[in-house]
Design a protein around this motif. Sequence first.
Motif, PDB file in Angstrom:
ATOM      1  N   SER A 126      77.672   4.078  35.999  1.00 17.39           N
ATOM      2  CA  SER A 126      76.399   3.406  36.283  1.00 17.39           C
ATOM      3  C   SER A 126      75.495   4.432  36.947  1.00 17.39           C
ATOM      4  CB  SER A 126      76.614   2.211  37.223  1.00 17.39           C
ATOM      5  OG  SER A 126      76.912   2.666  38.532  1.00 17.39           O
ATOM      6  N   ALA A 127      74.311   4.016  37.342  1.00 16.00           N
ATOM      7  CA  ALA A 127      73.403   4.936  38.038  1.00 16.00           C
ATOM      8  C   ALA A 127      73.995   5.430  39.349  1.00 16.00           C
ATOM      9  CB  ALA A 127      72.065   4.254  38.297  1.00 16.00           C
ATOM     10  N   ASP A 128      75.018   4.720  39.870  1.00 21.29           N
ATOM     11  CA  ASP A 128      75.590   5.054  41.171  1.00 21.29           C
ATOM     12  C   ASP A 128      77.064   5.450  41.145  1.00 21.29           C
ATOM     13  OD1 ASP A 128      73.248   4.502  42.813  1.00 21.29           O
ATOM     14  OD2 ASP A 128      73.549   2.423  42.199  1.00 21.29           O
ATOM     15  N   THR A 129      77.710   5.377  39.984  1.00 24.25           N
ATOM     16  CA  THR A 129      79.156   5.611  39.952  1.00 24.25           C
ATOM     17  C   THR A 129      79.586   6.432  38.737  1.00 24.25           C
ATOM     18  OG1 THR A 129      79.550   3.529  38.773  1.00 24.25           O
ATOM     19  CG2 THR A 129      79.677   3.464  41.192  1.00 24.25           C
ATOM     20  N   ILE A 130      80.782   7.012  38.869  1.00 25.23           N
ATOM     21  CA  ILE A 130      81.423   7.726  37.774  1.00 25.23           C
ATOM     22  C   ILE A 130      82.807   7.116  37.579  1.00 25.23           C
ATOM     23  CG2 ILE A 130      80.147   9.869  38.153  1.00 25.23           C
ATOM     24  CD1 ILE A 130      82.609  10.985  39.627  1.00 25.23           C
ATOM     25  N   ARG A 131      83.491   7.484  36.498  1.00 22.86           N
ATOM     26  CA  ARG A 131      84.862   7.038  36.283  1.00 22.86           C
ATOM     27  C   ARG A 131      85.580   8.025  35.385  1.00 22.86           C
ATOM     28  NH1 ARG A 131      83.291   1.755  33.110  1.00 22.86           N
ATOM     29  NH2 ARG A 131      82.381   2.672  31.262  1.00 22.86           N
ATOM     30  N   ILE A 132      86.899   7.911  35.361  1.00 22.54           N
ATOM     31  CA  ILE A 132      87.743   8.747  34.506  1.00 22.54           C
ATOM     32  C   ILE A 132      88.068   7.926  33.263  1.00 22.54           C
ATOM     33  CG2 ILE A 132      89.885  10.083  34.385  1.00 22.54           C
ATOM     34  CD1 ILE A 132      89.819   9.654  37.611  1.00 22.54           C
ATOM     35  N   ALA A 171      73.180   6.040  32.234  1.00 23.28           N
ATOM     36  CA  ALA A 171      73.763   5.149  31.232  1.00 23.28           C
ATOM     37  C   ALA A 171      75.281   5.248  31.227  1.00 23.28           C
ATOM     38  CB  ALA A 171      73.215   5.482  29.855  1.00 23.28           C
ATOM     39  N   ALA A 172      75.929   4.086  31.297  1.00 26.14           N
ATOM     40  CA  ALA A 172      77.393   4.045  31.246  1.00 26.14           C
ATOM     41  C   ALA A 172      77.900   4.738  29.990  1.00 26.14           C
ATOM     42  CB  ALA A 172      77.869   2.598  31.284  1.00 26.14           C
ATOM     43  N   SER A 194      70.633   4.493  42.903  1.00 26.00           N
ATOM     44  CA  SER A 194      69.945   3.546  42.020  1.00 26.00           C
ATOM     45  C   SER A 194      69.050   4.217  40.981  1.00 26.00           C
ATOM     46  CB  SER A 194      69.109   2.551  42.839  1.00 26.00           C
ATOM     47  OG  SER A 194      69.939   1.854  43.739  1.00 26.00           O
ATOM     48  N   THR A 195      69.220   5.525  40.789  1.00 23.56           N
ATOM     49  CA  THR A 195      68.348   6.252  39.866  1.00 23.56           C
ATOM     50  C   THR A 195      69.143   6.948  38.769  1.00 23.56           C
ATOM     51  OG1 THR A 195      66.792   6.573  41.682  1.00 23.56           O
ATOM     52  CG2 THR A 195      66.458   7.919  39.721  1.00 23.56           C
ATOM     53  N   PHE A 196      69.967   7.950  39.146  1.00 20.53           N
ATOM     54  CA  PHE A 196      70.742   8.675  38.154  1.00 20.53           C
ATOM     55  C   PHE A 196      71.791   9.551  38.842  1.00 20.53           C
ATOM     56  CE2 PHE A 196      66.884  11.282  38.820  1.00 20.53           C
ATOM     57  CZ  PHE A 196      67.462  12.446  39.309  1.00 20.53           C
ATOM     58  N   ILE A 197      72.623  10.137  38.003  1.00 22.71           N
ATOM     59  CA  ILE A 197      73.576  11.159  38.417  1.00 22.71           C
ATOM     60  C   ILE A 197      73.248  12.395  37.593  1.00 22.71           C
ATOM     61  CG2 ILE A 197      76.015  11.833  38.366  1.00 22.71           C
ATOM     62  CD1 ILE A 197      76.668   8.868  38.938  1.00 22.71           C
TER      63      ILE A 197
END
Length: 138
Positions: A116-122, A96-97, A73-76
């Motif tokens: 998002s603060a909790d996820t990544i994507r390709i 930030a997305a 809930s903070t950052f990556i």
Amino acid sequence: MATVVAIITSMVVANATQTITAPNAAFISYNLAANANSAAITPATNRSVLVMGCCTTSAVGGVGQVSLQHVPSTFIQWVGLESWSGAVITSGTNNAAETHIVFIDVFHQVDIRVASADTIRIHNGSAGTRAGNVTLVW
């Protein structure tokens, strides 16, 4: 003197412990149309995660990798190396997305991004379909 060295060595060895565990891994294959995104990927939290990605599409293949930390809930945050053509160090901290993390194809059009603060994507930013895979190890 030898006795003192032996005692100090014994104390250090007695206090040193090592735990060896089998790593966890997640393997995600992708086949993305032009300007498409994968589903969100949630890295393990509060630990270092090795993220390795490659594009296997003929003539545009490449590979990139980062060490990443997901603070819930903070950052990556991450540091690593972009794909081989024009390879440079990539690093950052963001929630930030659409924030770029690492390119995984030769022309730097397919990348892993913050979702998002909790996820990544390709993300496939090229004009054609791209395929490959991403592996997370923690």
